[in-house]
Motif scaffolding. Structure first.
Motif, mmCIF file in Angstrom:
data_model
loop_
_atom_site.group_PDB
_atom_site.id
_atom_site.type_symbol
_atom_site.label_atom_id
_atom_site.label_comp_id
_atom_site.label_asym_id
_atom_site.label_seq_id
_atom_site.Cartn_x
_atom_site.Cartn_y
_atom_site.Cartn_z
ATOM 1 N N ALA A 126 0.827 -1.211 0.000
ATOM 2 C CA ALA A 126 0.000 0.000 0.000
ATOM 3 C C ALA A 126 0.859 1.258 0.000
ATOM 4 C CB ALA A 126 -0.937 0.006 1.204
ATOM 5 N N PHE A 127 2.078 1.164 0.518
ATOM 6 C CA PHE A 127 2.908 2.356 0.680
ATOM 7 C C PHE A 127 3.483 2.860 -0.639
ATOM 8 C CE2 PHE A 127 2.219 0.845 4.869
ATOM 9 C CZ PHE A 127 2.270 1.968 5.687
ATOM 10 N N PRO A 128 4.079 2.031 -1.485
ATOM 11 C CA PRO A 128 4.484 2.549 -2.808
ATOM 12 C C PRO A 128 3.294 2.967 -3.664
ATOM 13 C CG PRO A 128 4.893 0.177 -2.642
ATOM 14 C CD PRO A 128 4.576 0.660 -1.271
ATOM 15 N N ASP A 129 2.107 2.444 -3.368
ATOM 16 C CA ASP A 129 0.897 2.898 -4.057
ATOM 17 C C ASP A 129 0.437 4.262 -3.563
ATOM 18 O OD1 ASP A 129 0.375 0.953 -5.957
ATOM 19 O OD2 ASP A 129 -0.737 -0.324 -4.568
ATOM 20 N N GLY A 130 1.030 4.750 -2.461
ATOM 21 C CA GLY A 130 0.673 6.059 -1.928
ATOM 22 C C GLY A 130 -0.550 6.080 -1.050
ATOM 23 N N VAL A 131 -1.029 4.906 -0.614
ATOM 24 C CA VAL A 131 -2.236 4.860 0.214
ATOM 25 C C VAL A 131 -1.982 4.230 1.584
ATOM 26 C CG1 VAL A 131 -3.802 4.864 -1.754
ATOM 27 C CG2 VAL A 131 -2.957 2.675 -0.865
ATOM 28 N N GLY A 132 -0.741 3.859 1.877
ATOM 29 C CA GLY A 132 -0.426 3.315 3.193
ATOM 30 C C GLY A 132 -0.422 4.405 4.250
ATOM 31 N N GLU A 133 -0.703 4.019 5.492
ATOM 32 C CA GLU A 133 -0.741 4.963 6.603
ATOM 33 C C GLU A 133 0.395 4.668 7.581
ATOM 34 O OE1 GLU A 133 -5.463 6.138 6.959
ATOM 35 O OE2 GLU A 133 -4.652 4.600 8.298
ATOM 36 N N ALA A 134 1.432 5.492 7.544
ATOM 37 C CA ALA A 134 2.524 5.367 8.513
ATOM 38 C C ALA A 134 2.098 6.106 9.786
ATOM 39 C CB ALA A 134 3.812 5.928 7.940
ATOM 40 N N TRP A 135 1.149 5.514 10.485
ATOM 41 C CA TRP A 135 0.496 6.210 11.603
ATOM 42 C C TRP A 135 1.491 6.567 12.706
ATOM 43 C CZ3 TRP A 135 1.094 3.576 16.124
ATOM 44 C CH2 TRP A 135 1.291 2.192 16.051
ATOM 45 N N TRP A 136 2.550 5.766 12.860
ATOM 46 C CA TRP A 136 3.549 6.043 13.885
ATOM 47 C C TRP A 136 4.295 7.349 13.602
ATOM 48 C CZ3 TRP A 136 2.998 1.892 10.724
ATOM 49 C CH2 TRP A 136 3.864 1.822 9.613
ATOM 50 N N LEU A 137 4.457 7.682 12.309
ATOM 51 C CA LEU A 137 5.096 8.946 11.954
ATOM 52 C C LEU A 137 4.166 10.123 12.230
ATOM 53 C CD1 LEU A 137 6.876 8.047 8.579
ATOM 54 C CD2 LEU A 137 7.807 8.005 10.900
ATOM 55 N N GLY A 138 2.878 9.944 11.971
ATOM 56 C CA GLY A 138 1.917 10.986 12.298
ATOM 57 C C GLY A 138 1.845 11.233 13.790
ATOM 58 N N LEU A 139 1.887 10.153 14.555
ATOM 59 C CA LEU A 139 1.863 10.273 16.011
ATOM 60 C C LEU A 139 3.105 11.013 16.498
ATOM 61 C CD1 LEU A 139 0.413 9.448 18.673
ATOM 62 C CD2 LEU A 139 1.792 7.353 18.629
ATOM 63 N N GLU A 140 4.265 10.665 15.952
ATOM 64 C CA GLU A 140 5.507 11.337 16.326
ATOM 65 C C GLU A 140 5.437 12.829 16.009
ATOM 66 O OE1 GLU A 140 10.271 10.740 15.444
ATOM 67 O OE2 GLU A 140 8.861 10.624 13.776
ATOM 68 N N ARG A 141 4.972 13.186 14.811
ATOM 69 C CA ARG A 141 4.900 14.582 14.400
ATOM 70 C C ARG A 141 3.967 15.381 15.314
ATOM 71 N NH1 ARG A 141 5.352 16.784 9.138
ATOM 72 N NH2 ARG A 141 6.806 15.042 8.809
ATOM 73 N N MET A 142 2.825 14.785 15.662
ATOM 74 C CA MET A 142 1.853 15.484 16.482
ATOM 75 C C MET A 142 2.378 15.738 17.893
ATOM 76 S SD MET A 142 -0.587 14.925 19.042
ATOM 77 C CE MET A 142 -0.845 13.145 18.977
#
Length: 347
Positions: free
Chosen positions: A126-142
């Motif tokens: 899903a990630f090379p397709d551009g639809v994966g969710e790296a939720w851990w990175l979003g959590l880190e950023r927030m």
């Protein structure tokens, strides 16, 4: 208490080095090393994912050291062969990289290519397709950006105040553990709500962090690079019904095979720790047609079929540790209990 345990573990490994056990009492046939991010060191005190990051310079030093210690560098096809045959004189090491992160092609691949050593990359498609969710990175950023955080946890809204890096680290660990305990749909809804509250563009963060198919196709053309699968969406399989978990595994394999026009023989359990998958998923890996499946459960690979090929241990290197002495002890196998034979090891 956890920090005390880590200190004692490090002391034990250092003692193993100075006692000469790593050089004289090697155990097993070899080791699989697992890395996630390879990139230059980042500034800032709040780095909750620091344990998953190494620098290109450390990767270079580690490869040079492993060559000096006379290890054979193997791809996963050869690891599988060594795991079921009689022991060979030289021990092996396999370098594996999870997540198909963009920093791999920018920082890790040039080092690996310069040394001409094989590696394996496990791709959640899903990630090379551009639809994966790296939720851990979003959590880190927030958490890095905010000092007051509120979110829905179950039926109740929770509020947190974090004013320093230690408090932010503790909150990240708490929320990461909670999110990982949720079924995939609930996790996606929870992180979407959290990112919407604090204007975090999770889709953009995920795309920016991931390699695209063009990058991966370039890597796949290198005979020293083995492409493996890590499902489609990188879910915690233990939080899914069996049919959905098997579908994630088979669809990830099918998408990768269509993209690269080759058989995808090797699999990595997402996250890979003991709580993220179970015996049923080991069986599923065989049903899905994988020759091997790797975990992040620490250990070494034995010969003569004593290690289950679809529950292979890996040594996840902690990027906060720069000691090559500790690496030599770990890859020697003396820090781990002997492998217990399993009836389905070679199947």
């Amino acid at each position: 208490m956890a920090s005390d345990d880590k200190w004692l573990e490090r002391l034990r490994l250092e003692l193993a080095w100075f006692s000469g056990q790593a050089a004289l009492r090697s155990r097993g046939a070899g080791a699989i090393l697992r890395f996630a991010h390879v990139r230059p060191r980042r500034r800032g005190g709040f780095q909750p994912l620091g344990a998953h990051e190494i620098t290109p310079q450390f990767l270079d030093r580690a490869i040079r050291a492993l060559k000096q210690w006379k290890y054979d560098f193997l791809g996963m096809d050869e690891v599988c062969r060594r795991a079921v045959t009689l022991p060979e004189k030289r021990r092996f090491v396999a370098l594996t990289f999870d997540g198909a992160n963009k920093d791999f092609i920018n920082f890790a691949y040039p080092v690996l290519a310069r040394h001409a050593v094989p590696c394996t990359i496990y791709v959640p498609t899903a990630f090379p397709d551009g639809v994966g969710e790296a939720w851990w990175l979003g959590l880190e950023r927030m958490i890095a950006r905010e000092s007051r955080i509120s979110l829905m946890m179950g039926e109740k809204e929770q509020r947190f105040t974090v004013t320093d890096n230690a408090e932010k680290q503790a909150l990240f660990s708490y929320l990461e553990s909670w999110l990982r305990s949720l079924p995939p749909a609930d996790l996606s809804a929870s992180i979407a709500d959290l990112c919407a509250r604090y204007r975090i563009d999770l889709a953009a963060i995920s795309r920016e962090a991931s390699m695209g198919w063009e990058d991966l196709t370039k890597l796949a053309a290198d005979p020293l690079v083995t492409i493996g699968s890590a499902t489609v969406n990188y879910p915690v399989l233990a939080n899914m019904k069996d049919a959905a978990a098997l579908r994630e595994m088979t669809m990830g394999k099918a998408v990768a095979e269509a993209a690269f026009r080759r058989e995808i023989r090797h699999f990595a359990f997402p996250f890979g720790d003991r709580s993220s998958f179970g015996r049923s998923h080991v069986v599923m890996a065989e049903e899905a047609g994988f020759a091997s499946a790797v975990s992040t459960i620490p250990g070494i690979v034995d010969a003569e079929g004593r290690t289950n090929l679809r529950a292979l241990p890996r040594i996840s290197w902690d990027g906060r540790v720069r000691s090559l002495r500790m690496m030599r002890v770990l890859v020697s196998g003396v820090a781990f209990a002997p492998v217990k034979p399993t009836g389905s090891a070679a199947n």
